[in-house]
Design an enzyme around this catalytic site. Structure first.
Site, PDB file in Angstrom:
ATOM      1  N   ASN A   1      77.555  80.728  50.690  1.00 12.53           N
ATOM      2  CA  ASN A   1      76.647  79.358  51.195  1.00 12.53           C
ATOM      3  C   ASN A   1      77.717  78.402  51.244  1.00 12.53           C
ATOM      4  O   ASN A   1      78.414  78.281  50.214  1.00 12.53           O
ATOM      5  CB  ASN A   1      75.598  79.480  50.421  1.00 12.53           C
ATOM      6  CG  ASN A   1      74.645  80.390  50.582  1.00 12.53           C
ATOM      7  OD1 ASN A   1      74.406  80.923  51.327  1.00 12.53           O
ATOM      8  ND2 ASN A   1      73.844  80.905  49.266  1.00 12.53           N
TER       9      ASN A   1
ATOM     10  N   VAL B   1      75.560  75.317  44.128  1.00 15.65           N
ATOM     11  CA  VAL B   1      76.623  74.940  43.267  1.00 15.65           C
ATOM     12  C   VAL B   1      78.020  74.927  44.096  1.00 15.65           C
ATOM     13  O   VAL B   1      78.336  75.959  44.863  1.00 15.65           O
ATOM     14  CB  VAL B   1      76.810  76.444  42.149  1.00 15.65           C
ATOM     15  CG1 VAL B   1      77.889  76.301  41.491  1.00 15.65           C
ATOM     16  CG2 VAL B   1      75.398  76.457  41.444  1.00 15.65           C
TER      17      VAL B   1
ATOM     18  N   HIS C   1      82.038  80.263  45.923  1.00 12.76           N
ATOM     19  CA  HIS C   1      81.770  81.514  45.359  1.00 12.76           C
ATOM     20  C   HIS C   1      81.217  82.718  46.404  1.00 12.76           C
ATOM     21  O   HIS C   1      80.499  82.027  47.333  1.00 12.76           O
ATOM     22  CB  HIS C   1      80.584  81.677  44.016  1.00 12.76           C
ATOM     23  CG  HIS C   1      79.357  80.757  44.549  1.00 12.76           C
ATOM     24  ND1 HIS C   1      79.353  79.361  44.710  1.00 12.76           N
ATOM     25  CD2 HIS C   1      78.064  81.087  44.959  1.00 12.76           C
ATOM     26  CE1 HIS C   1      78.192  79.144  45.281  1.00 12.76           C
ATOM     27  NE2 HIS C   1      77.254  80.061  45.435  1.00 12.76           N
TER      28      HIS C   1
HETATM   29  P1  AMP Z   1      74.537  79.251  45.976  1.00 17.55           P
HETATM   30  O1  AMP Z   1      73.375  78.703  46.546  1.00 17.55           O
HETATM   31  O2  AMP Z   1      75.319  80.008  47.191  1.00 17.55           O
HETATM   32  O3  AMP Z   1      75.422  77.815  45.602  1.00 17.55           O
HETATM   33  O4  AMP Z   1      74.520  79.809  44.866  1.00 17.55           O
HETATM   34  C1  AMP Z   1      74.448  79.455  43.488  1.00 17.55           C
HETATM   35  C2  AMP Z   1      73.921  80.789  42.660  1.00 17.55           C
HETATM   36  O5  AMP Z   1      74.376  80.571  41.433  1.00 17.55           O
HETATM   37  C3  AMP Z   1      72.381  81.073  42.753  1.00 17.55           C
HETATM   38  O6  AMP Z   1      72.220  82.164  43.270  1.00 17.55           O
HETATM   39  C4  AMP Z   1      72.107  80.973  41.195  1.00 17.55           C
HETATM   40  O7  AMP Z   1      70.915  81.775  40.697  1.00 17.55           O
HETATM   41  C5  AMP Z   1      73.524  81.177  40.482  1.00 17.55           C
HETATM   42  N1  AMP Z   1      73.588  80.376  39.067  1.00 17.55           N
HETATM   43  C6  AMP Z   1      73.334  79.285  38.994  1.00 17.55           C
HETATM   44  N2  AMP Z   1      73.376  79.077  37.525  1.00 17.55           N
HETATM   45  C7  AMP Z   1      73.942  80.153  37.148  1.00 17.55           C
HETATM   46  C8  AMP Z   1      74.337  80.519  35.759  1.00 17.55           C
HETATM   47  N3  AMP Z   1      74.498  80.008  34.673  1.00 17.55           N
HETATM   48  N4  AMP Z   1      74.781  81.984  35.680  1.00 17.55           N
HETATM   49  C9  AMP Z   1      74.869  82.860  36.622  1.00 17.55           C
HETATM   50  N5  AMP Z   1      74.395  82.338  37.987  1.00 17.55           N
HETATM   51  C10 AMP Z   1      73.947  81.203  38.346  1.00 17.55           C
END
Ligand code: AMP
Ligand code: ZN
Length: 117
Positions: free
Chosen positions: A89, A98, A102
């Site tokens: 994303n 985030v 990733h």
């Molecule tokens: P995105 O929308 O691609 O930025 O995805 C961010 C992802 O990070 C989401 O699927 C969240 O569920 C995941 N996420 C956020 N905080 C954590 C955490 N502390 N540990 C593991 N995954 C996380």
């Protein structure tokens, strides 16, 4: 040793926030998403704080290749037997939450929880 103090993935990389790790080496870590959208849901995260794919440069070419090559390997290790999905994303319209680059790796028997990632 990150200067990105408010980045949750940098905190996971530093160990100040716990995660359920599936893999790590000198360039990347992979851990289970805290809100899995599929039976297997990993995040492959570079140690370098690259906010988005468009911030990556030619110097990251090997790193990006490594992240993609890890996806099938980790999916298989986690028990994916019948395929997997890879998602990156980017930005608000890309649904990024985030801002530390990733790769999502989603797998496991369907149905999943829709396209929540
Ligand atoms: P995105 O929308 O691609 O930025 O995805 C961010 C992802 O990070 C989401 O699927 C969240 O569920 C995941 N996420 C956020 N905080 C954590 C955490 N502390 N540990 C593991 N995954 C996380
Ligand atoms: Zn970061």
């Amino acid at each position: 040793m990150s200067e990105h103090a408010d980045c949750i993935f940098c905190k996971i990389l530093e160990g100040s926030i716990p995660s359920r790790k599936a893999y790590e080496d000198e360039d990347v870590i992979a851990f289970h998403d805290i809100r899995p959208a599929a039976p297997i849901h990993l995040l492959i995260v570079p140690r370098a704080h690259i906010p988005m794919l468009q911030d990556a440069t030619a110097e990251h070419e090997r790193l990006l290749g490594k992240m993609l090559l890890l996806a099938p390997k980790l999916a298989k290790e986690q028990g994916a037997g019948n395929g997997f999905r890879v998602v990156i994303n980017n930005g608000p319209d890309g649904g990024q939450e985030v801002y530390h680059l990733h790769v999502h790796v989603l797998a496991g028997p369907r149905p999943w929880k829709g396209m929540a990632v």
